[in-house]
Design a protein around this motif. Structure first.
Motif, PDB file in Angstrom:
ATOM      1  N   SER A 286     -48.135  41.553  44.651  1.00 57.70           N
ATOM      2  CA  SER A 286     -46.703  41.646  44.359  1.00 57.70           C
ATOM      3  C   SER A 286     -45.902  41.977  45.618  1.00 57.70           C
ATOM      4  O   SER A 286     -44.831  41.404  45.862  1.00 57.70           O
ATOM      5  CB  SER A 286     -46.463  42.702  43.288  1.00 57.70           C
ATOM      6  OG  SER A 286     -45.084  42.907  43.069  1.00 57.70           O
TER       7      SER A 286
ATOM      8  N   ARG B 199     -46.113  36.287  42.878  1.00 54.67           N
ATOM      9  CA  ARG B 199     -45.959  36.724  41.498  1.00 54.67           C
ATOM     10  C   ARG B 199     -47.083  36.232  40.593  1.00 54.67           C
ATOM     11  O   ARG B 199     -47.605  36.989  39.764  1.00 54.67           O
ATOM     12  CB  ARG B 199     -44.614  36.241  40.941  1.00 54.67           C
ATOM     13  CG  ARG B 199     -43.404  36.869  41.610  1.00 54.67           C
ATOM     14  CD  ARG B 199     -42.134  36.409  40.929  1.00 54.67           C
ATOM     15  NE  ARG B 199     -40.980  37.161  41.392  1.00 54.67           N
ATOM     16  CZ  ARG B 199     -39.803  37.151  40.791  1.00 54.67           C
ATOM     17  NH1 ARG B 199     -39.645  36.404  39.709  1.00 54.67           N
ATOM     18  NH2 ARG B 199     -38.803  37.863  41.258  1.00 54.67           N
TER      19      ARG B 199
ATOM     20  N   ILE C 111     -42.376  40.986  39.374  1.00 50.47           N
ATOM     21  CA  ILE C 111     -43.182  39.765  39.274  1.00 50.47           C
ATOM     22  C   ILE C 111     -42.666  38.840  38.183  1.00 50.47           C
ATOM     23  O   ILE C 111     -43.344  37.922  37.754  1.00 50.47           O
ATOM     24  CB  ILE C 111     -44.677  40.082  39.052  1.00 50.47           C
ATOM     25  CG1 ILE C 111     -44.897  40.895  37.782  1.00 50.47           C
ATOM     26  CG2 ILE C 111     -45.245  40.820  40.260  1.00 50.47           C
ATOM     27  CD1 ILE C 111     -46.382  41.105  37.451  1.00 50.47           C
TER      28      ILE C 111
END
Length: 400
Positions: free
Chosen positions: A174, A179, A216
């Motif tokens: 992250s 993501r 994310i």
């Protein structure tokens, strides 16, 4: 051979110089450098030479040779295939060490892995993410091998470590802005934690997945459901339970749910019961110092536009933050910038946010920091979106 803007950006970031800092150093406008680094303008010989001189002061070299250009660009891509190429070699080395350790140590594998996880928790905030990720993936491969050997005496302890290891790996992906990979590693972390049947790791993994959710791209409803999976149980006074309540309060605030204030109260009460060694652990993922409570308060009150309460939480947090947590301190300052905009000082808030980003070392400016800066832009009313300070902040975020 012409040097690409990507190469110049990689060298600048590696040297820890912000784009505005570079503009000041070499006397070329920020907007021009932004266009060069994005590839919208050519990196002319004059620009390349200006970068070369500025970066030489930081020990960085910009060359026009193909090999050096590829090396600079590879540093930008290290988090992908270039990183993975090193893992098998490092895993083989660790396998040899682990075999020797088994032969000479009285500690079980599970005990050794518990110490390794504690080390990762302590180094998460201090180690550059690409270096940390290399070590995490190497150890993940070794831990997978140990689990495959299926020694019954160690299995539950190894699954516990796998949950923590996968969670720290998800946070690291992250931080690098990956993501999709972060979400997948969170799935692995939750599965491993649940198989371990250990309540502490089950709560800790979900807590940090909830805290990490907005960075994310998880939907707020998805984050809320994840948090509620463990809320029906008695929460222990530990870092995972506190982080879970903190993440829940922040999600509720994002959804406009007034229950966020009640959750904050629960968090404050639980924080008071945290053992001294956990409260004193400022720099680890497994600690819960007072400043994390204050961060949650600032986030919630800022999202609810209760700026009086938010400023109070921020003042206390800024008293507690030291130089060892620059990333979290920057996010706190960006909460303050957002409050300024909410209170009607649009130019002041946008300028404040720009200064925070400009003064933050590039090595600790990750996705969570930029997300906090984007939240400042999100509260700018329509009539303020064309103000110069707002456009500057928007351009700074677009450039990264």
């Amino acid at each position: 051979m012409l040097i690409s803007g990507l190469t110049l950006r990689a060298a600048r970031v590696e040297a820890g110089i912000s784009m505005r800092g570079m503009a000041r150093r070499i006397g070329i406008s920020y907007s021009h450098l932004s266009n060069v680094e994005r590839g919208d303008r050519a990196a002319t010989p004059a620009v390349v030479e200006a970068y070369r001189r500025a970066l030489a002061d930081k020990g960085q070299v910009v060359d026009t040779g193909r090999e050096d250009v590829q090396r600079c660009e590879m540093s930008e891509l290290l988090r992908g295939a270039g990183l993975l190429g090193a893992v098998p070699v490092l895993t083989a080395v660790e396998t040899v060490r682990a075999g020797l350790h088994d032969a000479v140590s009285v500690r079980s594998r599970a005990e050794w892995w518990r110490q390794a996880i504690a080390d990762y928790g302590a180094s998460h905030y201090l180690t550059p993410p690409t270096g940390l990720l290399r070590d995490l993936l190497t150890d993940a491969a070794l831990l997978e091998k140990h689990l495959a050997e299926n020694l019954a005496a160690d299995r539950q302890g190894l699954l516990l470590s796998a949950g923590y290891l996968a969670g720290v790996t998800a946070l690291t992906w992250s931080n690098l802005g990956e993501r999709r990979l972060a979400r997948r590693w969170w799935h692995t972390a939750i599965d491993a934690a649940d198989q371990s049947e250990d309540p502490a790791v089950q709560v800790w993994v979900r807590a940090w997945a909830v805290m990490n959710g907005p960075n994310i791209g998880r939907r707020s409803s998805e984050i809320l459901a994840l948090a509620q999976e463990r809320l029906g149980e008695r929460l222990a006074p530990d870092s995972g339970s506190c982080a879970l309540l903190g993440g829940l309060a922040q999600t509720q605030a994002d959804l406009g749910d007034p229950a966020a204030v009640t959750t904050l109260q629960r968090l404050a009460e639980l924080t008071e019961r945290v053992p001294g060694e956990i409260a004193a652990d400022r720099g680890s993922l497994f600690g819960w110092p007072e400043v994390r409570l204050r961060y949650a308060e600032s986030y919630v009150h800022t999202a609810r536009r209760d700026t009086v309460a938010a400023y109070a939480a921020q003042d206390r947090a800024l008293e507690l933050y030291g130089t060892d947590l620059p990333r979290d301190r920057a996010k706190m300052l960006l909460h303050r910038a957002r409050c300024l905009v909410v209170d009607g000082d649009i130019t002041g808030g946008a300028t404040y946010a720009t200064d925070v980003l400009d003064n933050l070392d590039a090595t600790v400016r990750f996705e969570s920091v930029d997300a906090s800066a984007r939240a400042v832009l999100a509260v700018v009313p329509p009539h303020g979106r064309k103000l110069a300070a707002v456009c500057t902040l928007r351009g700074l975020l677009a450039a990264t």
